[in-house]
Design a protein around this motif. Structure first.
Motif, PDB file in Angstrom:
ATOM      1  N   ARG B  31       1.578 -19.238  25.863  1.00 53.45           N
ATOM      2  CA  ARG B  31       1.496 -18.773  27.031  1.00 53.45           C
ATOM      3  C   ARG B  31       0.418 -17.622  27.419  1.00 53.45           C
ATOM      4  O   ARG B  31      -0.597 -17.742  27.936  1.00 53.45           O
ATOM      5  N   THR B  32       0.454 -16.721  26.371  1.00 58.14           N
ATOM      6  CA  THR B  32      -0.290 -15.556  26.166  1.00 58.14           C
ATOM      7  C   THR B  32      -1.979 -16.161  26.087  1.00 58.14           C
ATOM      8  O   THR B  32      -2.839 -15.526  26.680  1.00 58.14           O
ATOM      9  N   GLY B  33      -1.991 -17.355  25.283  1.00 55.05           N
ATOM     10  CA  GLY B  33      -3.307 -17.818  25.181  1.00 55.05           C
ATOM     11  C   GLY B  33      -4.043 -18.260  26.406  1.00 55.05           C
ATOM     12  O   GLY B  33      -4.894 -18.183  26.845  1.00 55.05           O
ATOM     13  N   LEU B  34      -3.068 -18.883  27.359  1.00 57.29           N
ATOM     14  CA  LEU B  34      -3.572 -19.352  28.863  1.00 57.29           C
ATOM     15  C   LEU B  34      -3.854 -18.338  29.489  1.00 57.29           C
ATOM     16  O   LEU B  34      -4.746 -18.238  30.229  1.00 57.29           O
ATOM     17  N   ILE B  35      -2.974 -17.170  29.377  1.00 55.64           N
ATOM     18  CA  ILE B  35      -3.406 -16.168  30.277  1.00 55.64           C
ATOM     19  C   ILE B  35      -4.344 -15.464  29.944  1.00 55.64           C
ATOM     20  O   ILE B  35      -5.478 -15.112  30.748  1.00 55.64           O
ATOM     21  N   SER B  36      -4.647 -15.254  28.731  1.00 55.87           N
ATOM     22  CA  SER B  36      -6.023 -14.621  28.154  1.00 55.87           C
ATOM     23  C   SER B  36      -7.097 -15.356  28.649  1.00 55.87           C
ATOM     24  O   SER B  36      -8.032 -14.980  29.191  1.00 55.87           O
ATOM     25  N   GLY B  83      -3.544  -8.407  41.355  1.00 57.70           N
ATOM     26  CA  GLY B  83      -2.416  -8.330  42.083  1.00 57.70           C
ATOM     27  C   GLY B  83      -0.924  -7.811  41.495  1.00 57.70           C
ATOM     28  O   GLY B  83      -0.191  -7.190  41.635  1.00 57.70           O
ATOM     29  N   ASP B  84      -0.845  -8.462  40.206  1.00 53.54           N
ATOM     30  CA  ASP B  84       0.332  -8.057  39.493  1.00 53.54           C
ATOM     31  C   ASP B  84      -0.025  -6.950  38.355  1.00 53.54           C
ATOM     32  O   ASP B  84      -0.898  -7.465  37.582  1.00 53.54           O
ATOM     33  N   PRO B  85       0.191  -5.815  38.364  1.00 54.94           N
ATOM     34  CA  PRO B  85      -0.249  -4.825  37.329  1.00 54.94           C
ATOM     35  C   PRO B  85      -0.009  -5.322  36.024  1.00 54.94           C
ATOM     36  O   PRO B  85      -0.420  -4.731  35.121  1.00 54.94           O
ATOM     37  N   ARG B  86       0.993  -6.097  35.693  1.00 55.25           N
ATOM     38  CA  ARG B  86       1.431  -6.606  34.429  1.00 55.25           C
ATOM     39  C   ARG B  86       0.387  -7.536  33.755  1.00 55.25           C
ATOM     40  O   ARG B  86       0.452  -7.759  32.592  1.00 55.25           O
ATOM     41  N   VAL B  87      -0.589  -8.152  34.459  1.00 57.01           N
ATOM     42  CA  VAL B  87      -1.565  -9.196  33.949  1.00 57.01           C
ATOM     43  C   VAL B  87      -2.266  -8.262  32.879  1.00 57.01           C
ATOM     44  O   VAL B  87      -2.650  -8.814  31.545  1.00 57.01           O
TER      45      VAL B  87
END
Lengths: 173, 173
Positions: B31-36, B83-87
DNA sequence: CATTAATGGAACATCAGTGTTCCATTAGGT
DNA sequence: ACCTAATGGAACACTGATGTTCCATTAATG
């Protein structure tokens, strides 16, 4: 807590509240129950703050300034309710939490009618700008630990005049 | 997709992309790979759009208008990133995604120096207002299906003049 | 001091999302 | 038509959050 992170763990919430997770479950049947309670509480707090501002009285400009002050004062609840669109998602038509939208829109329309606010944009847009600037200001204050009255002044200033210096020759093409 | 809901399920994302979840895992390790990857892509797209606006040229006001246009054009990426500070939370100092902040702040300071923008608020505040209004405008356009140029005009108008009618006697007490 | 209610820790089953493996199917290239 | 690579479905183990039960401890009440 839920305002800062809507997906906070119940364990985290209980921790932040200084109670055990078991106790939390004793007061709120399940997660949705807690969320609902938080929503009710937030709506009530915002409603009260906005009502105190008496935005149906005085000049629209003064009323708007009082409204901004009132909104910043309950900024944490606003962030919770409207920061994450998913918070209010399930309760679309059921429990419309917009007894606070109505007086605000009334104020905006009154201000437009009296020539105080820009009549060439929709009242809804002005409402969203208002919310947006209050939100931004509140976040700014939270992040930097600034005093509230300074933020309120800045928000009002920008809301009223935009980012331009106040000479009227700059208009849209 | 991630812009609309940062916590979307991988199954949902794969579904929305029209591929199987297995295929998704084949392209992005986790998941983190996709987010990155999404972050990298978004930053690149925003960067390019902002670079095209050439905000170091022309009058600050015109440059700001081009910047707003450019930002609305990549509104979906902006919503995702900010939009989401967690990104962007995990990548604080590591991969600062603010090669786009710098030229914007430069423009704002230039505008203040040349007397175009309000010199009595911080450049950072103006930047946040800019982002905030673009965000609001983009959301509005998405929700109501409005054409982009109309939103751009409205955002610019409000950003420049605020919500007041354009007579200069209303100033903060 | 004794009784009662509230608290919170521990342990448990459950469930959703994730990451992995395996395999049948399909699309593309020769 | 054939071979190869890509696809995606099914099944699995694993993890973290949730909701529940039970019990020891603590605070409040008489």
């Amino acid at each position: 807590m839920l305002g800062r992170d809507y997906h906070a763990t119940l364990a985290d919430i209980a921790d932040a509240a200084g109670v055990g997770r078991t106790t939390l479950h004793r007061y709120f049947s399940d997660r949705t129950g807690l969320i609902s309670a938080a929503i009710e509480d937030s709506i009530a707090a915002i409603d009260e703050s906005v009502a105190d501002a008496a935005i149906d009285q005085g000049s629209p400009i003064e009323a708007m300034r009082r409204l901004v002050t009132a909104m910043v004062a309950v900024g944490d609840r606003l962030v919770f309710l409207f920061g994450d669109p998913r918070v209010l998602e399930g309760r679309g038509a059921a429990k419309t939490p917009e007894p606070l939208d109505d007086p605000v829109l009334t104020l905006i329309k009154r201000g437009q009618a009296e020539g105080a606010f820009d009549p060439d944009v929709t009242p809804t847009w002005i409402q969203r700008v208002l919310w947006s600037l209050v939100y931004t200001g509140y976040q700014d204050a939270e992040a930097c630990g600034l005093p509230r009255h300074g933020i309120v002044s800045t928000v009002i200033r920008t809301l009223e005049n935009g980012i331009h210096t106040s000479n009227p020759e700059h208009r849209q093409a």
